[in-house]
Write a protein that holds these residues in place. Structure first.
Motif, PDB file in Angstrom:
ATOM      1  N   VAL A  31      48.824  30.345  12.300  1.00  0.00           N
ATOM      2  CA  VAL A  31      50.362  30.241  11.574  1.00  0.00           C
ATOM      3  C   VAL A  31      50.439  31.754  11.217  1.00  0.00           C
ATOM      4  O   VAL A  31      49.775  32.431  10.532  1.00  0.00           O
ATOM      5  CB  VAL A  31      50.494  29.604  10.325  1.00  0.00           C
TER       6      VAL A  31
ATOM      7  N   LYS B 285      56.270  31.283  10.718  1.00  0.00           N
ATOM      8  CA  LYS B 285      57.206  30.629   9.571  1.00  0.00           C
ATOM      9  C   LYS B 285      57.435  32.103   8.941  1.00  0.00           C
ATOM     10  O   LYS B 285      57.177  32.787   8.636  1.00  0.00           O
ATOM     11  CB  LYS B 285      56.213  30.390   8.620  1.00  0.00           C
TER      12      LYS B 285
ATOM     13  N   GLY C 137      45.449  31.836   9.187  1.00  0.00           N
ATOM     14  CA  GLY C 137      46.867  32.171   8.622  1.00  0.00           C
ATOM     15  C   GLY C 137      46.782  33.844   8.579  1.00  0.00           C
ATOM     16  O   GLY C 137      45.910  34.434   8.298  1.00  0.00           O
TER      17      GLY C 137
ATOM     18  N   GLU D 126      48.595  24.856   2.007  1.00  0.00           N
ATOM     19  CA  GLU D 126      49.620  23.825   2.339  1.00  0.00           C
ATOM     20  C   GLU D 126      49.817  23.535   3.236  1.00  0.00           C
ATOM     21  O   GLU D 126      49.870  22.429   3.978  1.00  0.00           O
ATOM     22  CB  GLU D 126      50.865  24.431   1.211  1.00  0.00           C
ATOM     23  N   TYR D 127      50.042  24.665   4.259  1.00  0.00           N
ATOM     24  CA  TYR D 127      50.394  24.401   5.627  1.00  0.00           C
ATOM     25  C   TYR D 127      49.495  23.700   6.581  1.00  0.00           C
ATOM     26  O   TYR D 127      49.681  22.936   7.088  1.00  0.00           O
ATOM     27  CB  TYR D 127      50.520  25.937   6.214  1.00  0.00           C
TER      28      TYR D 127
ATOM     29  N   THR E  75      58.666  34.086   5.713  1.00  0.00           N
ATOM     30  CA  THR E  75      58.417  34.014   4.285  1.00  0.00           C
ATOM     31  C   THR E  75      58.911  35.233   3.784  1.00  0.00           C
ATOM     32  O   THR E  75      58.945  36.144   4.488  1.00  0.00           O
ATOM     33  CB  THR E  75      57.028  33.438   3.973  1.00  0.00           C
TER      34      THR E  75
ATOM     35  N   PHE F 258      49.854  29.357   0.265  1.00  0.00           N
ATOM     36  CA  PHE F 258      50.760  28.867   1.647  1.00  0.00           C
ATOM     37  C   PHE F 258      49.901  28.371   2.941  1.00  0.00           C
ATOM     38  O   PHE F 258      50.199  27.200   3.374  1.00  0.00           O
ATOM     39  CB  PHE F 258      51.446  30.165   2.255  1.00  0.00           C
TER      40      PHE F 258
ATOM     41  N   GLN G  40      48.782  20.091   5.358  1.00  0.00           N
ATOM     42  CA  GLN G  40      49.898  18.913   6.055  1.00  0.00           C
ATOM     43  C   GLN G  40      49.695  18.583   7.494  1.00  0.00           C
ATOM     44  O   GLN G  40      50.247  17.729   8.149  1.00  0.00           O
ATOM     45  CB  GLN G  40      51.078  19.726   5.757  1.00  0.00           C
ATOM     46  N   ARG G  41      48.690  19.239   8.276  1.00  0.00           N
ATOM     47  CA  ARG G  41      48.610  18.911   9.520  1.00  0.00           C
ATOM     48  C   ARG G  41      47.622  18.240   9.866  1.00  0.00           C
ATOM     49  O   ARG G  41      46.542  18.181   9.417  1.00  0.00           O
ATOM     50  CB  ARG G  41      48.341  20.521  10.594  1.00  0.00           C
TER      51      ARG G  41
END
Length: 122
Positions: free
Chosen positions: A72, A101, A8, A117-118, A103, A114, A121-122
């Motif tokens: 990301v 994304k 990230g 969580e990102y 933010t 973040f 979910q993948r």
């Protein structure tokens, strides 16, 4: 060199915080836009310096992410979009999976949350 997995990047035009998604404690690599440091020291602006140093800034980030699979890009400014455009023109980054994304400004704990969580979910 082993391929790393997920990264990230919270970024704006002044700084990029690179955080690898891992079960270990987060390590943050910080890349600072050199022009802004110089400008603060000198308190002046030179013609043409902005474009040259922003490209150097994006290139430094690019070199740091070359061994990742999924990235990301997030943050409040359009720097992430400009950086994505730079990556899109470089064949070394063609196989990267990159998502952008939008933010707000975030502190380190919010950035960490973040990214967790990102990628969870993948």
């Amino acid at each position: 060199m082993n391929k790393k997995n997920q990264l990230g990047i919270w970024m704006d035009h002044s700084v990029a915080y690179l955080m690898e998604f891992t079960t270990k404690p987060f390590e943050i690599q910080t890349i600072v836009h050199e022009f802004l440091l110089e400008n603060k020291k000198r308190n002046k602006l030179k013609n043409g310096t902005t474009i040259t140093t922003i490209n150097k800034y994006y290139n430094r980030i690019g070199e740091a992410i070359i061994n990742y699979d999924k990235i990301v890009l997030f943050g409040p400014s359009n720097a992430k979009i400009e950086f994505f455009d730079v990556l899109s023109e470089d064949t070394r980054f063609m196989k990267l999976k990159i998502e952008i994304k939008e933010t707000d400004k975030m502190n380190v704990n919010q950035q960490h949350a973040f990214i967790n969580e990102y990628f969870l979910q993948r």
